[in-house]
Each structure stands twice: as structure tokens, then as C-alpha cells.
Scaffold this motif. Structure first.
Motif, PDB file in Angstrom:
ATOM      1  N   HIS A 186      71.953 -23.063  26.827  1.00  0.00           N
ATOM      2  CA  HIS A 186      71.759 -23.846  28.050  1.00  0.00           C
ATOM      3  C   HIS A 186      70.293 -24.228  28.178  1.00  0.00           C
ATOM      4  O   HIS A 186      69.563 -23.643  28.969  1.00  0.00           O
ATOM      5  N   HIS A 228      80.645 -26.927  33.399  1.00  0.00           N
ATOM      6  CA  HIS A 228      80.598 -27.460  32.024  1.00  0.00           C
ATOM      7  C   HIS A 228      82.015 -27.828  31.573  1.00  0.00           C
ATOM      8  O   HIS A 228      82.231 -28.868  30.961  1.00  0.00           O
ATOM      9  N   HIS A 274      78.303 -22.680  37.310  1.00  0.00           N
ATOM     10  CA  HIS A 274      77.655 -23.540  36.317  1.00  0.00           C
ATOM     11  C   HIS A 274      78.534 -23.646  35.061  1.00  0.00           C
ATOM     12  O   HIS A 274      78.770 -24.736  34.545  1.00  0.00           O
ATOM     13  N   GLU A 275      79.056 -22.501  34.610  1.00  0.00           N
ATOM     14  CA  GLU A 275      79.910 -22.491  33.416  1.00  0.00           C
ATOM     15  C   GLU A 275      81.201 -23.274  33.637  1.00  0.00           C
ATOM     16  O   GLU A 275      81.624 -24.055  32.789  1.00  0.00           O
ATOM     17  N   GLU A 286      73.291 -30.126  31.189  1.00  0.00           N
ATOM     18  CA  GLU A 286      72.790 -29.012  31.994  1.00  0.00           C
ATOM     19  C   GLU A 286      72.597 -29.433  33.446  1.00  0.00           C
ATOM     20  O   GLU A 286      72.980 -28.713  34.361  1.00  0.00           O
TER      21      GLU A 286
HETATM   22 ZN   LIG Z   1      74.703 -24.838  31.027  1.00  0.00          ZN
END
Ligand SMILES: [Zn+2]
Length: 266
Positions: A238, A141, A137-138, A195
Motif C-alpha cells: 500500500h 480496494h 480501506h481493504e 490508494e
Molecule cells: Zn491500500
């Protein structure tokens, strides 16, 4: 006279900056005041600035087993990130484990500089699959240029402020430009949109790297449970997009074949 010249230069550069509009990896148009390459440059310094005080305080974890575990997970994710965005092969990817047993957090700056806090690993009793989901997820981004986007929002606010401060004579022109800058900041896509983008791309990277997509759901469940006492740091940076867990659950059937294919040759 000099004052007017300086202001004019500021206006021209502001107009030039505003026109930078790019499309990110998720196909969304982003209005940028900061280019991705400047964000990557700035992040290199930011990474050093963030880590050096932690290093001095002895807070960089050097438990060989844990560091190896985290690297093993992120290496597999980086491979998939590079497959998704070949130019990210040039990034100076790196990950540090920060010894903060109470801090539930993880991040990836522009250019692939990552960190995970021991609080996230231990307090959530995070499995490898769950760690892969949070780091996927990071990384997403960063791949989707969200870091530069957040910097742009900050820049727009700062530019608007500095324009207001510099215009003691408050010409109409300076006011309207300052307003435009502030407006751009307001019209930038909602961070919940970012997100969702990171959730979708993150679960895909993790599945292709051989990590169970079901862990995306359990990770956010654990994260929500840990949010009881004021909330983990992670949740404040987040914000939860609507129906995050349901949206991730829906993605699992299409992620399972990727996950199974990645584990087939093991
Ligand atoms: Zn996030």
C-alpha cells in the motif's frame, strides 16, 4: 501450420481481452484483462491456498474473544459495503485472524475474503476504530475492483512475455501486440491512485459504520512509526499516496456527521 493457428488464437483473445474497459465505484475508468467475476472466482481458490498452510501450521487464531472482536468490526463494515455496492451482498464475505505476531498486515481479496494479522493488532495497539479504518480501506480496494486491476497488470506482463517467447520467428505483428500488452500494463493507473480511492471510500464506510474518522490519521501515523525496521508488510503493498495523512485529515469534517449519525441510535 498448427503453430500459426495457436498464435492467431492467442492474438484474437488478447485483442478481445484488451477491449474490456470498466468504470469502478470511484468513477475511474479501468482497463481490464481480468473481469471482476473471474477475479472473484480466482480469489476463492487463492484464499483456500493461502489459508490451508497457515491452518496446518496452527497459525489461524482461534482466540474466541479476538475473533469475535474482529468479526463485530468487519460485520458493520460489510453492511456499509453492501449499502454502497448492493451486488456485493452476493459475495462470500469472511475474515480470518492470522497468528503472526511480527507481521503488520491485512488484506481483502476480490469477493470479500479478508484477513488481519495479529502483528497489526498488537504491535500498533490498534483500537477498534483503527482496525475499522484498516479493514474499511481493504474492503474498499475490493469494492473498487483494485484486485482485478492488479491481476490485469500481471496478466498483461505474462501475456507479453508468452507472446515474445512464442514468436521465435518474431513477426512484426506479434512484436507489436506484445508491446501493446506491455504498454497497457504501464498506462494502467498508478497504484497510488488506488490508494487514494481506498482511503476516501474506507474512511466513509467506517464513519457510516460508527467508527471515529480521526482513527484514520492515527492508524497511518502508527503504521509509519512501525515502518522503522524495514517497514511493515502492509506498507509495501500500500504505497503512500502523496499527503495521505493531510488528505484524510481534510475529510474528517465531512465524515463527522456520518459518524455521529451512526452512533446516535445506540
Ligand atoms: Zn491500500
Amino acid at each position: 501450420m498448427f503453430k500459426i493457428t495457436a498464435k492467431t488464437i492467442l492474438f484474437i483473445s488478447l485483442i478481445g481481452l484488451i477491449s474490456a474497459c470498466v468504470t469502478n465505484i470511484a468513477g475511474r475508468k479501468q482497463v481490464m484483462l481480468v473481469s471482476e467475476s473471474s477475479a472473484i472466482q480466482a480469489s476463492k481458490q487463492a484464499y483456500v491456498n493461502t489459508l490451508s498452510p497457515l491452518e496446518k501450521a496452527g497459525k489461524l487464531n482461534n482466540d474466541a474473544k479476538l475473533v469475535k472482536r474482529i468479526n463485530r468490526i468487519t460485520d458493520k463494515l460489510i453492511q456499509q459495503a453492501v449499502a454502497k455496492r448492493p451486488d456485493s451482498r452476493q459475495w462470500e464475505w469472511s475474515v480470518k485472524v492470522i497468528d503472526e505476531p511480527e507481521v503488520i498486515n491485512a488484506w481483502c481479496m476480490a469477493g470479500g475474503k479478508m484477513a488481519i494479522y495479529t502483528g497489526l493488532i498488537n504491535k500498533l495497539s490498534a483500537t477498534d476504530d483503527e482496525i475499522a479504518q484498516v479493514m474499511g480501506h481493504e474492503i474498499s480496494h475490493a469494492l473498487a475492483n483494485h484486485s482485478a486491476e492488479r491481476m490485469s497488470i500481471a496478466m498483461a506482463n505474462n501475456l507479453a512475455l508468452s507472446l515474445l517467447k512464442s514468436s521465435t520467428e518474431a513477426s512484426d505483428q506479434s512484436m507489436s501486440l506484445a508491446a501493446a500488452a506491455a504498454q497497457i500494463a504501464l498506462t494502467l493507473p498508478n497504484s497510488r491512485k488506488s490508494e487514494s480511492e481506498a482511503d476516501i471510500l474506507g474512511i466513509e464506510l467506517a464513519a457510516k459504520a460508527g467508527f471515529n474518522p480521526n482513527a484514520a490519521v492515527t492508524l497511518w501515523q502508527k503504521m509509519a512509526q512501525a515502518g522503522g525496521n524495514g517497514g511493515p508488510e502492509f506498507m509495501s503493498t500500500h504505497p503512500s499516496p502523496e499527503n495521505r495523512q493531510q488528505a484524510l485529515k481534510k475529510l474528517i469534517p465531512q465524515m463527522m456527521p456520518l459518524y455521529k449519525a451512526a452512533n446516535k441510535n445506540k
